[in-house]
Write an enzyme that holds these catalytic residues in place. Structure first.
Site, PDB file in Angstrom:
ATOM      1  N   GLY A  32      -4.155  42.771 -31.586  1.00  0.00           N
ATOM      2  CA  GLY A  32      -4.040  43.533 -32.957  1.00  0.00           C
ATOM      3  C   GLY A  32      -5.134  43.404 -33.838  1.00  0.00           C
ATOM      4  O   GLY A  32      -5.912  44.189 -34.334  1.00  0.00           O
TER       5      GLY A  32
ATOM      6  N   ASN B  45       3.926  43.195 -42.475  1.00  0.00           N
ATOM      7  CA  ASN B  45       4.373  42.149 -41.749  1.00  0.00           C
ATOM      8  C   ASN B  45       5.447  41.129 -42.778  1.00  0.00           C
ATOM      9  O   ASN B  45       6.300  40.531 -42.357  1.00  0.00           O
ATOM     10  CB  ASN B  45       3.460  41.285 -40.827  1.00  0.00           C
TER      11      ASN B  45
ATOM     12  N   GLN C  28       2.994  45.983 -36.749  1.00  0.00           N
ATOM     13  CA  GLN C  28       4.629  45.634 -36.853  1.00  0.00           C
ATOM     14  C   GLN C  28       5.226  47.091 -36.505  1.00  0.00           C
ATOM     15  O   GLN C  28       6.469  46.893 -35.677  1.00  0.00           O
ATOM     16  CB  GLN C  28       4.850  45.197 -37.972  1.00  0.00           C
TER      17      GLN C  28
ATOM     18  N   CYS D   7       0.887  29.500 -47.428  1.00  0.00           N
ATOM     19  CA  CYS D   7       0.868  28.226 -48.235  1.00  0.00           C
ATOM     20  C   CYS D   7       0.133  27.248 -47.540  1.00  0.00           C
ATOM     21  O   CYS D   7       0.563  26.744 -46.650  1.00  0.00           O
ATOM     22  CB  CYS D   7       2.475  27.866 -48.678  1.00  0.00           C
TER      23      CYS D   7
HETATM   24  C1  LIG Z   1       0.369  40.333 -35.973  1.00  0.00           C
HETATM   25  C2  LIG Z   1      -0.230  41.215 -36.824  1.00  0.00           C
HETATM   26  C3  LIG Z   1      -1.928  41.637 -36.785  1.00  0.00           C
HETATM   27  C4  LIG Z   1      -2.539  40.785 -35.710  1.00  0.00           C
HETATM   28  O1  LIG Z   1      -2.333  41.171 -34.439  1.00  0.00           O
HETATM   29  P1  LIG Z   1      -2.670  39.990 -33.556  1.00  0.00           P
HETATM   30  O2  LIG Z   1      -2.349  40.745 -32.089  1.00  0.00           O
HETATM   31  O3  LIG Z   1      -1.868  38.828 -33.457  1.00  0.00           O
HETATM   32  O4  LIG Z   1      -4.139  39.648 -33.411  1.00  0.00           O
HETATM   33  C5  LIG Z   1      -2.231  42.416 -37.627  1.00  0.00           C
HETATM   34  N1  LIG Z   1      -1.620  43.193 -38.371  1.00  0.00           N
HETATM   35  C6  LIG Z   1      -0.319  43.150 -38.517  1.00  0.00           C
HETATM   36  C7  LIG Z   1       0.711  44.094 -39.834  1.00  0.00           C
HETATM   37  C8  LIG Z   1       0.512  41.985 -37.810  1.00  0.00           C
HETATM   38  O5  LIG Z   1       1.806  41.849 -37.788  1.00  0.00           O
END
Ligand SMILES: *Cc1c(COP(=O)(O)O)cnc(C)c1O
Length: 386
Positions: free
Chosen positions: A73, A156, A184, A330
Site C-alpha cells: 500500500g 486507519n 483500510q 508514541c
Molecule cells: C496500512 C496502511 C498503509 C500502508 O500499507 P502497507 O501495505 O502496509 O504498506 C497505507 N495507508 C493506510 C490508510 C493504511 O492503513
C-alpha cells in the site's frame, strides 16, 4: 501462566485467509515462470497475472488496464503522489499539493518530501472534529496551480470515512488529479472508482486477509504518473520489476472474498463494535470516542482516556493477552501525541491515552466480552499509578 490471546488489531494487519493461501500455493514452485517470458511457463504465469488484474478491476469497477500491481500500500501511495505530482507539473506547471492532515505517513511523508526536495508547495486541508475533509474547503483551494489532491478514504487511526465521491466530483470539475488511499477502506467498503470520481486509488492486500508485500494502484486511463521505479516494461511501464505472481494471485482472491462476503462480515462485526463503543463510553470515566460516530469503518473503535499513559495501557493489555494499538507513533521517553489526534483538536492530556480496537471477520462476542470485562479496571489502575 497460559494467557488466552485475543487479537484486536485488524487495522494493523490481518492473517492470510486459508482460501487465499490455497490459491497462491501453485504459483510458488509449480507455475513459477516469469510472466514476461515467451514460453509456456511464462504464459501460465502471465495468464494468472491477467486473471488477477481482471478480478481486482472488477471489484473496483475499473478496466483491467487501469490496475498496476505494486509491492505494498505504501508503494502505491508513493507512486500515486510523487508520480502524479511530478507528471502533472511537467505537463502543466502546477506546483501545489492539497493534502488532508489525516493521511497515513505513506502519503504525508511523501508530500513532505515533495515539498522539501522537489520544490512543491504543500497545503494541508482543514478537517472537522471527526477528521473529515470538507469538500467545500477543497473547492475553495482548487485552481490550475494544484498538481494533486489527496484525501484518505477511511482513516486507519480514527476510522473516519471521507466524502470521497463529493471531493472527487469537485476535483474532476477542476480537472485536477485526485488520489485516495483506500488501504483500510477496501477491507470493508464498497469501492467504485467511477462513482467516486477518483484518478488514483491505493490498495494493500494484508489489510483484507491477503498476504503482506503486495498492493495495487488504480490509475485512471489517461493519467500517467512518473514511475518511482524504472527498468523493464512491466505494469504498463509504471512499475518495473518482475511481478510477484503468487502474492498478486492472493491479493485478487482476498479482494474477491471481501466483496463476496462484505454484507455478512459487516453484519457480524458491526453490532460487536457498537457494544464495545457503548460500554467503554458508559463504563469508563473521562473517555471519548475519536473519529466520526457514524461515518466510520464498521470494525473500528478508537478512544482517548484522559490522564492515561497509552503505552503503559497497551503493554498491560498485551500481558493480559489483548493485542490492540494506540494508532499513534508514541516513542518511549519522549511521548508525543499523534499528529492526527492533534489535527482534530484533542488536547495532549487526552491524546496521550489513545487506544484503537479493530475487529476482524472472525472476532466473537466472547472476545469482546472478555475485553470489556478487563478494560475498565485496567484503566483505573493505570490512572492510579500515573
Ligand atoms: C496500512 C496502511 C498503509 C500502508 O500499507 P502497507 O501495505 O502496509 O504498506 C497505507 N495507508 C493506510 C490508510 C493504511 O492503513
Amino acid at each position: 501462566m497460559h494467557v488466552k490471546k485475543t487479537y484486536l488489531d485488524y487495522a494493523a494487519s490481518t492473517p492470510v485467509d486459508g482460501r487465499v493461501l490455497e490459491a497462491m500455493l501453485p504459483y510458488f514452485s509449480g507455475h513459477f515462470g516469469n510472466p514476461s517470458s515467451i514460453h509456456m511457463y511464462g504464459q501460465a504465469a502471465d495468464y494468472a497475472l491477467e486473471q488477477a488484474r481482471e478480478v481486482v478491476a472488477e471489484s473496483l469497477n475499473s478496466k483491467p488496464s487501469e490496475i498496476i500491481f505494486t509491492g505494498c500500500g505504501t508503494e502505491s501511495d508513493n507512486l500515486a503522489l510523487r508520480g502524479g505530482a511530478l507528471a502533472r507539473r511537467k505537463q502543466t506547471g502546477a506546483n501545489r499539493l492539497l493534502i488532508s492532515p489525516v493521511e497515513h505517513h505513506a502519503v504525508l511523508h511523501t508530500a513532505e518530501q515533495l515539498r522539501d526536495e522537489f520544490g512543491f508547495e504543500l497545503e494541508l486541508l482543514p478537517v472537522d472534529e471527526f477528521g473529515q475533509v470538507d469538500p467545500a474547503a477543497v473547492a475553495e483551494r482548487l485552481s490550475n496551480k494544484v498538481a494533486v489532491v489527496s484525501a484518505v478514504f477511511a482513516n486507519n487511526e480514527i476510522g473516519t470515512i471521507n466524502p470521497i465521491a463529493e471531493i472527487g466530483a469537485i476535483c474532476r470539475k477542476f480537472d485536477v488529479p485526485f488520489h485516495t488511499d483506500a488501504v483500510q477502506a477496501a477491507a470493508w467498503l464498497d469501492i467504485d472508482v467511477v462513482r467516486e470520481s477518483v484518478d488514483l486509488l491505493a490498495l494493500g492486500a494484508h489489510k483484507f486477509y491477503g498476504p503482506k508485500g503486495v498492493g495495487a494502484l488504480y490509475v485512471r486511463e489517461g493519467v500517467k504518473p512518473t514511475p518511482s521505479q524504472t527498468g523493464g516494461k512491466q505494469e504498463y511501464g509504471l512499475r518495473a520489476g518482475t511481478q510477484n505472481v503468487p502474492l498478486i494471485v492472493g491479493m485478487a482472491e482476498a479482494l474477491k472474498l471481501a466483496r463476496k462476503e462484505r454484507e455478512k462480515r459487516i453484519s457480524d462485526v458491526l453490532p460487536l463494535r457498537d457494544i464495545l463503543i457503548d460500554s467503554v463510553l458508559s463504563e469508563i470515566p473521562r473517555s471519548k470516542l475519536t473519529g466520526h460516530p457514524v461515518n466510520r469503518l464498521p470494525n473500528h473503535a478508537s478512544f482517548v482516556f484522559e490522564g492515561v499513559d497509552g503505552n503503559a495501557l497497551l503493554m498491560q493489555l498485551d500481558m493480559a493477552g489483548f493485542a490492540c494499538s494506540s494508532g499513534s507513533a508514541c516513542r518511549v521517553g519522549t511521548p508525543k501525541p499523534s499528529e492526527i489526534l492533534t489535527s482534530i483538536g484533542i488536547a495532549s492530556s487526552w491524546a496521550l491515552g489513545s487506544l484503537r480496537v479493530t475487529l476482524g471477520k472472525d472476532t466473537t462476542p466472547g472476545d469482546i466480552n472478555s475485553f470489556l470485562d478487563f478494560l475498565p479496571g485496567l484503566i483505573a489502575r493505570v490512572r492510579h499509578t500515573n
